[in-house]
Write an enzyme that holds these catalytic residues in place. Structure first.
Site, PDB file in Angstrom:
ATOM      1  N   ASP A 159      -0.038  13.727  13.843  1.00  0.00           N
ATOM      2  CA  ASP A 159      -0.561  12.182  13.222  1.00  0.00           C
ATOM      3  C   ASP A 159      -1.892  12.549  12.783  1.00  0.00           C
ATOM      4  O   ASP A 159      -2.721  13.674  13.087  1.00  0.00           O
ATOM      5  CB  ASP A 159      -1.021  11.406  14.669  1.00  0.00           C
ATOM      6  CG  ASP A 159      -1.648  10.295  14.148  1.00  0.00           C
ATOM      7  OD1 ASP A 159      -0.961   9.301  13.643  1.00  0.00           O
ATOM      8  OD2 ASP A 159      -2.888  10.046  14.738  1.00  0.00           O
ATOM      9  N   HIS A 163       0.651  -1.109  -0.047  1.00  0.00           N
ATOM     10  CA  HIS A 163       0.036   0.088   0.042  1.00  0.00           C
ATOM     11  C   HIS A 163       0.869   1.346  -0.145  1.00  0.00           C
ATOM     12  O   HIS A 163       0.534   2.328   0.362  1.00  0.00           O
ATOM     13  CB  HIS A 163      -0.886   0.096   0.997  1.00  0.00           C
ATOM     14  CG  HIS A 163      -1.454  -1.205   1.492  1.00  0.00           C
ATOM     15  ND1 HIS A 163      -1.238  -2.091   2.369  1.00  0.00           N
ATOM     16  CD2 HIS A 163      -2.784  -1.891   1.068  1.00  0.00           C
ATOM     17  CE1 HIS A 163      -1.944  -3.318   2.554  1.00  0.00           C
ATOM     18  NE2 HIS A 163      -2.877  -3.099   1.804  1.00  0.00           N
TER      19      HIS A 163
END
Lengths: 583, 583
Positions: free
Chosen positions: A562, A217
Site C-alpha cells: 500500500d 482521476h
C-alpha cells in the site's frame, strides 16, 4: 496535457485568483474558496459545495443564485482541507445552517466531515451530503461506496433551490437525498490528462481503446473495449443506465428525466452533439421524456478525453427544482431579475476574510526546552520532506496500481508545506507543540486528499502530546504516536489488515511504546520501531484491501504494498536519521 | 483527436441535429442551419451568422435573443454554401433586411457574397460584414485581409443588439463596422486537431513549442517559440495587442475594453484562469478597465491546444451593446424575461422548411440526345470523384504547405456529392444540363470552402452551356469551359499568375477553344487541352502567390504547385479517360 502554468505548486491558487477576477459579478474570494458576491440572505440555509481543482466548472463555477452559496476549492485533484471548508462555510452562512455537499471520495468525506464538526463547535447547524452517482464504481448493493461525478450538478441544484425557497436545513438535506437517490451516471474514457508540471500522464488508456467506467482521476474502470462509434457509445451509456432504475421507478416508459451528457475535457462539443443525437433517440424509444438536457462540459478533468451520461429521474418536485433558474459563472438557466448588488450584506452574516491566508497569530509562549526540541522537530520535518521528495514518483506509481496515483504528489505538497510552516513558527519562537500543530494544518491544507487529512492528524496528535512547556522525552513522544495511531483509525475508519497506512502505524506505535517502556532512549527506541514499520509495510503487499476506499478492482494491488503504508515506513526511517544527527 | 463519430462524412450534419435536439428552447433547424425558436419580429433586421463546423459555440451556439437570428452551418472547417446561407437567411428574415456576418475567410466571403446576391434577387435587402480581428494574419496596413477568430463574438453581438433596438439595416451595418474596427485578437497554439475520421492531425506544432499567430484551421503562424509559462503567455498576448490600438485610441490608459480569453479546445478552464490572472494584472497596469470579461471556449477547433486574447476597445455605445443581455445555447448574459414561445410566428415571415433537405423537384423535360449525353456527364463525374479520392491525401499535403490543408477533404466531399446528385438526376431522366446543375449545387453545398464554390460555378457554367435539349457538341463544351473560366475569375478575384486554379483553368479553356475551333472532335480536343493543363499546373510551383487568400507565409509554397491548380489538372486528365471510354 496541461501546458499553461507558472509554478505548478501554485497552479490551483492562481487559477482560483484568475477565476475570481473574471467573475466578480458572481463571486468573491474568501480563504479556501469563493462565496456568492451577495451575502446569503438571513434565514436561508447555505449550500456549500467543494472538491479538488481541475474539474471546472466543478466546483467554483457553480456558485451563484439558484446554485451553491459557496465552494471550497482544493488543490489539483485533492479535497479541500477541513480548514478551507470551515472558512468558506462560515463566510456563506446566513444564520440558518449549512449543508455541505461534495462528491463521494474518501478525502472529501474526511475533510467535509471534519469541517462539519468544527462548524458545529462554532454553533453552526451543519449537515453533509456526498453525491454517489457513478454506477460503475460499485454495485447497486453498495451504492453508498459509489463515486460522485457529473451527477453532482442536479443534486447540488435541487438542494440549493430548496434552500432558496426557504426550507429548513433538514428538509434541504432530504431534497438532496431524494435527488441523489434518483441520479445515476455512467462514463467512458479514451485518454488521461497530464497535471500541471508533470511530465507524463496521470493515467493512460491504450490507443484506439475505451475504458468503461474509468473515474475522473483515473480510478480504474470496469472494462476495456474497442473505440466505439458515436452511436455505439450512446447505446452503451443509455443501455447501462436503463438497466439500473431507482427503486421506485418500475420502467422507463412514461418517465421524465433530466439528462446531462458531460464532456471530460477534450471530447468536444460537436462530438457530444453527435452522441446526444442518438442518446435522445434511444431515450425517446424507451419512452423517456428528456427535460432540459445539458450537453457540454460540467465536470472536467483537464483535457481528459471522456464522456459520461447522467440521468436524474424526475418527480414533479425534482422537475420544478431542475427547471428553476440559475445564474452562476458557468451555469446559467432561465431568467432571474437583476443580481443583488455585491455589497448588499444581509444583517447577521459573517463577514468573509479576503482571499489571502489569514495571518498566523504570534505563537503562544514556550519554554526554552520546548523551543530547543522544536529545532529537532524541524530537522525531522525537513528529513520527511526530503525523503518524500526523493520517493514521490515511486509512491505515485505504487498508488496508481489500484488508486488514483496521486499519493506521491499529495505527500510532496503536504510535507513541503509542513516544513515551511514549521520553519516559520520556529523562527517566531514557537515551542515543539505549536511547531507541530502549524505543520499539521499546513500539511492538511496543501496536500488535500485522504493522506493529507491523516498526516495532519498524526502531526497534530504529536504536537498535543509534546506541548510547548516541557522537554519532550521518549515516553511523551511514544504517547503522541499512540494517540496518532488511534486518531487515524477513528478518522479513516480503517483497521489493521485493510491494506492502509494503519497496517504500519499500529505496529510502529506499539513497538515504540514497548521500547520506551523498556527504558530505551528515544533514538534507539525509534530505530527499533522503524524496523517494525519497514517490515509491516512490505507485508501489505500480501494483503487484499477490504473496504473503505471505493476503488473498483483494488484487488489488482495484490503483490504491491500500500502506498500510504510504504510512505509511512520511509518516513519513520528518515526521522530516525534526523534524530541520530540531532542528538 | 476527434474520436466519437459515425460516418465521418455525416459528422457535421449529425452534430447539427444533436445540437438542435438539445437546444429546442432556443433554436429550430432549417435547411442549412438553425434560426431562433421564435420568429424574427416583423420590422427587425435579421443578423445571420455562419461558418464551418468544428468551432462550437461558433456558430450555431450563438443564435438566440441578444445575438444572432440564425446561423448557416457548413461542413467541418468549410464555409456553408450560398444555398445554405440563402435558406437560413430567408427563414430568419423579418421583413427589414438581413445582415450576413462571418469570419474573413476566402470561402466564406465567396459563399456569403453569392447568398447576398440571391437574397437581393428575392427582394430581400442584404448587407455583408466579414470580421477580421486576427492581427497576426496580416499587417495593420492590410487589415482587410485579416482572418476572423474570437473577435466574431463582440462584433456579432454589437450588430445583433443594434438590430433588436430597431435600427435600420444600414445603421446596423455601421455598428458592425465600428465594433469590427475596434476589435483585435492575437493567438498562440501548442497542438493541432485531428478531424473526424482522419488518421493524422490536420497540422502539428513541435513538442514543447508554441506557434505564434497560428490560425484556427492550422493556417501558418508568424513564428515559433519555446512553450511559455502562463505569465509569459499573458505578456505576449497583452503586449502584442497593446502595440496596435485602433486609430482613434491614442493610448491604453483610461480606456475601457471588453476582453475575451478564448480556449481553442484542450487548453482548459483552469489554465485559462491562470493566464487571465496575469492578463487582468497587465491590462490594469496599462490603465485599461476590463468590462465583462469572458474566459472560456467561444471559438474552438475541436481539441486544438491554443489560446487567444481579444480586446474590443469600447466607447459608450459599444459598451452598452457589449453589456446587453443575451440568451443563446452557449452564451448567456444578464437577465431577459421569459422567452417568447417557440410557435409564436410573427406575421410576414417566411416559414422555414424542416432540416431535411428540400426534396428536389422532378427534372425539367429533356431531349433523348441530352439524356444520352447525361450518361457521359455521369461517367465523367464518376471519373472525377475517383481521381479526387485517389489523390485526396496528396492534395491535402500540398495544400498544407501554405494553406489549411483541407483541399483534399473538401474536393473529396464535393466530388462525391456531385456524383451522387448526378446519379439521382440521371435516374429521374434529367438532361445533361440539369445533371450538371444539380451536381454543381451538391458540390458547393457539401464541399464548402473556396474550392467548393468555384467547382460549383464550373459545373453550373457547363450545365448552362449544354442545356437539356441539344446533343452537346465539342464547341458547346468549349464554350461552357470558357464561360466557367470567366466566372471563376470573376467570383474568386484571382488572375493568371496568382498561383491559383486560374493558372490552369484559363490555358485549359483557351486550348480547348482553339482545338475545337480547328475542328477536332471533343475527345481529341480535350486530350490536347488536358496536356496544357498538366503543364500549367506544374508551372505553378515556380510562382509566388500574389494576393487574395489571406495566408501569412504563403510564400513558403514556392517550389510546390498550387493544390487547386493541381487537382484541376488531374481532373481534366480523368475526364479525358471517361470521354475515351464513352465514345
Amino acid at each position: 496535457m496541461t501546458r499553461l502554468f507558472n509554478d505548478p505548486a501554485a497552479f490551483a491558487d492562481e487559477a482560483l485568483e484568475g477565476f475570481a477576477a473574471a467573475h466578480r459579478r458572481w463571486v468573491r474570494p474568501v480563504t479556501g474558496g469563493v462565496v456568492r458576491a451577495a451575502a446569503t440572505p438571513a434565514g436561508q440555509v447555505a449550500v456549500v459545495i467543494g472538491g479538488g481543482s481541475g474539474h471546472y466548472p466543478a466546483f467554483s463555477g457553480l456558485v451563484g443564485r439558484g446554485l451553491a452559496h459557496g465552494a471550497a476549492v482544493g488543490n489539483v485533484f485533492a479535497s479541500p482541507s477541513a480548514r478551507q471548508i470551515h472558512s468558506v462555510a462560515r463566510a456563506a452562512h446566513g444564520g440558518a445552517g449549512v449543508l455541505l455537499m461534495y462528491g463521494n471520495y474518501a478525502g472529501d468525506v474526511l475533510h467535509f466531515g471534519q469541517a462539519a464538526e468544527r462548524l458545529a463547535a462554532d454553533g453552526i447547524d451543519t449537515r453533509t451530503f456526498a453525491v454517489a452517482d457513478d454506477i460503475s464504481s460499485a454495485g447497486a448493493d453498495e451504492s453508498a461506496k459509489r463515486r460522485g461525478i457529473a451527477g453532482d450538478l442536479p443534486v447540488f441544484k435541487a438542494a440549493a433551490v430548496a434552500a432558496e425557497q426557504g426550507l429548513p436545513l433538514d428538509e434541504v438535506l432530504r431534497v438532496a437525498e431524494r435527488a441523489g437517490a434518483r441520479t445515476r451516471s455512467f462514463g467512458i474514457a479514451f485518454s488521461g490528462c497530464t497535471l500541471p508540471g508533470a511530465d507524463h500522464p496521470l493515467f493512460t488508456v491504450p490507443e484506439a481503446r475505451m475504458a468503461v467506467g474509468l473515474g475522473i482521476h483515473g480510478e480504474p474502470g470496469i472494462g476495456e473495449e474497442a473505440l466505439p462509434t458515436a452511436d455505439e457509445a450512446a447505446r452503451l451509456l443509455v443501455g447501462t443506465l436503463l438497466k439500473e432504475l431507482p427503486e421506485d421507478v418500475a420502467a422507463p416508459a412514461g418517465q421524465r428525466a433530466a439528462a446531462i451528457l458531460n464532456g471530460l475535457g477534450s471530447v468536444k462539443y460537436e462530438e457530444l452533439f453527435v452522441v446526444y443525437r442518438e442518446v435522445a433517440a434511444l431515450l425517446g424509444e424507451a419512452g423517456v421524456e428528456i427535460v432540459d438536457p445539458e450537453v457540454g462540459e460540467l465536470v472536467t478533468s483537464f483535457d481528459m478525453a471522456g464522456v459520461s451520461l447522467t440521468l436524474t429521474w424526475l418527480d414533479d418536485r425534482l422537475e420544478e427544482l431542475w427547471q428553476a433558474p440559475a445564474d452562476t459563472p458557468a451555469y446559467r438557466k432561465g431568467a432571474l431579475d437583476a443580481p443583488d448588488p455585491a455589497d448588499d450584506r444581509a444583517p447577521g452574516t459573517v463577514p468573509a476574510p479576503h482571499s489571502a491566508d489569514v495571518q498566523e497569530a504570534a505563537p503562544p509562549p514556550a519554554s526554552d526546552a520546548s523551543r530547543e526540541a522544536a529545532a529537532t522537530v524541524l530537522a525531522a520535518l525537513d528529513a520527511v520532506a526530503r525523503v518524500v521528495g526523493t520517493h514521490a514518483d515511486e509512491l505515485g506509481r505504487i498508488d496508481a496500481v489500484a488508486g488514483d496515483g496521486d499519493h506521491g504528489i499529495g505527500m510532496r505538497r503536504g510535507s513541503t508545506a509542513a516544513r515551511r510552516a514549521a520553519t516559520e513558527a520556529h523562527g517566531l519562537g514557537a515551542g515543539a507543540g505549536t511547531v507541530l500543530a502549524r505543520a499539521a494544518d499546513a500539511w492538511a491544507d496543501k496536500a488535500g486528499g485522504t493522506s493529507g487529512a491523516l498526516w495532519g492528524t498524526i502531526l497534530r496528535s504529536l504536537g498535543t502530546a509534546l506541548g510547548d512547556r516541557d522537554a519532550p522525552d521518549a515516553r511523551r513522544v511514544a504517547d503522541g504516536v499512540t494517540e496518532a495511531s488511534a486518531a487515524v483509525r477513528r478518522l479513516g475508519g480503517a483497521e489493521v489488515g485493510d491494506k492502509t497506512m494503519v497496517d504500519v502505524l499500529v505496529p510502529f506505535a506499539d513497538a515504540l511504546a514497548a521500547a520506551t517502556a523498556e527504558g530505551l532512549p528515544l533514538t534507539a527506541a525509534w530505530d527499533r520501531a522503524a524496523a517494525t514499520a519497514t517490515a509491516a509495510a512490505a507485508a501489505t503487499a500480501d494483503l487484499l484491501p477490504r473496504r473503505g476506499r471505493a476503488r473498483p478492482h483494488a484487488e489488482k494491488s495484490l503483490g504491491t504494498p500500500d502506498a500510504g503504508a510504504h510512505s509511512l515506513a520511509l518516513i519513520t526511517r528518515a526521522v530516525h536519521g534526523a534524530l541520530l544527527e540531532h542528538h
